[in-house]
Enzyme design. Sequence first.
Site, PDB file in Angstrom:
ATOM      1  N   ASP A 101       0.861  -1.182   0.000  1.00 32.04           N
ATOM      2  CA  ASP A 101       0.000   0.000   0.000  1.00 32.04           C
ATOM      3  C   ASP A 101       0.897   1.231   0.000  1.00 32.04           C
ATOM      4  OD1 ASP A 101      -2.335   1.469  -0.042  1.00 32.04           O
ATOM      5  OD2 ASP A 101      -3.073   0.778   1.895  1.00 32.04           O
ATOM      6  N   ASP A 102       0.302   2.369  -0.325  1.00 32.11           N
ATOM      7  CA  ASP A 102       1.085   3.604  -0.332  1.00 32.11           C
ATOM      8  C   ASP A 102       1.387   4.081   1.082  1.00 32.11           C
ATOM      9  OD1 ASP A 102      -1.578   4.281   0.200  1.00 32.11           O
ATOM     10  OD2 ASP A 102      -1.620   6.002  -1.150  1.00 32.11           O
ATOM     11  N   ASP A 105      -1.909   4.562   7.860  1.00 29.00           N
ATOM     12  CA  ASP A 105      -2.237   5.746   8.648  1.00 29.00           C
ATOM     13  C   ASP A 105      -2.630   5.313  10.060  1.00 29.00           C
ATOM     14  OD1 ASP A 105      -3.457   8.049   9.778  1.00 29.00           O
ATOM     15  OD2 ASP A 105      -4.053   8.790   7.818  1.00 29.00           O
TER      16      ASP A 105
END
Length: 168
Positions: A101-102, A105
Amino acid sequence: MSQPQPKAFPVSWDQFHRDARALAWRLAGAGPFQAMVCITRGGLVPAAIVSRELGIRVIESVCVASYHDYTSQGELRVLKGISPEVLKLGGEGGKGVLVVDDLVDTGKTAKVVRDMLPDAHFATVYAKPLGRPLVDTFVTEVSQDTWIYFPWDMGLAYQAPIAENHKG
């Protein structure tokens, strides 16, 4: 008293490409990987770069929606699960599967996917402190109050100097 503004962290296409390749370098010794699962949509671009660099040909996606208005996380929804063929790899737990994933969070999305593939190797380009424990490999950690502006979310526009945003 008003809430502090999140810190802005704009990332250019060049920088993102360099960071995704740095992720591939870190992952090169963690494999071999039989397949990759990218978390859409943010994981699509780093998955393309990492899969090229590591020679991974079996690429699956899992579609999880969490940001519904680009500013706050809402209820998580799995829009598309992982194929049975990929879920079976590594003896049902996902051993030998790389999840990309980028950004991690809060870790809510990563937890949903980790529940699907508990033995997979999780990698993100960027990590924030709340989500970092759910990721095995990442490149850059940013503070929890930082908003990353990815290149696919931006156009060319004037950027105000940092000092203008911190006048008190």
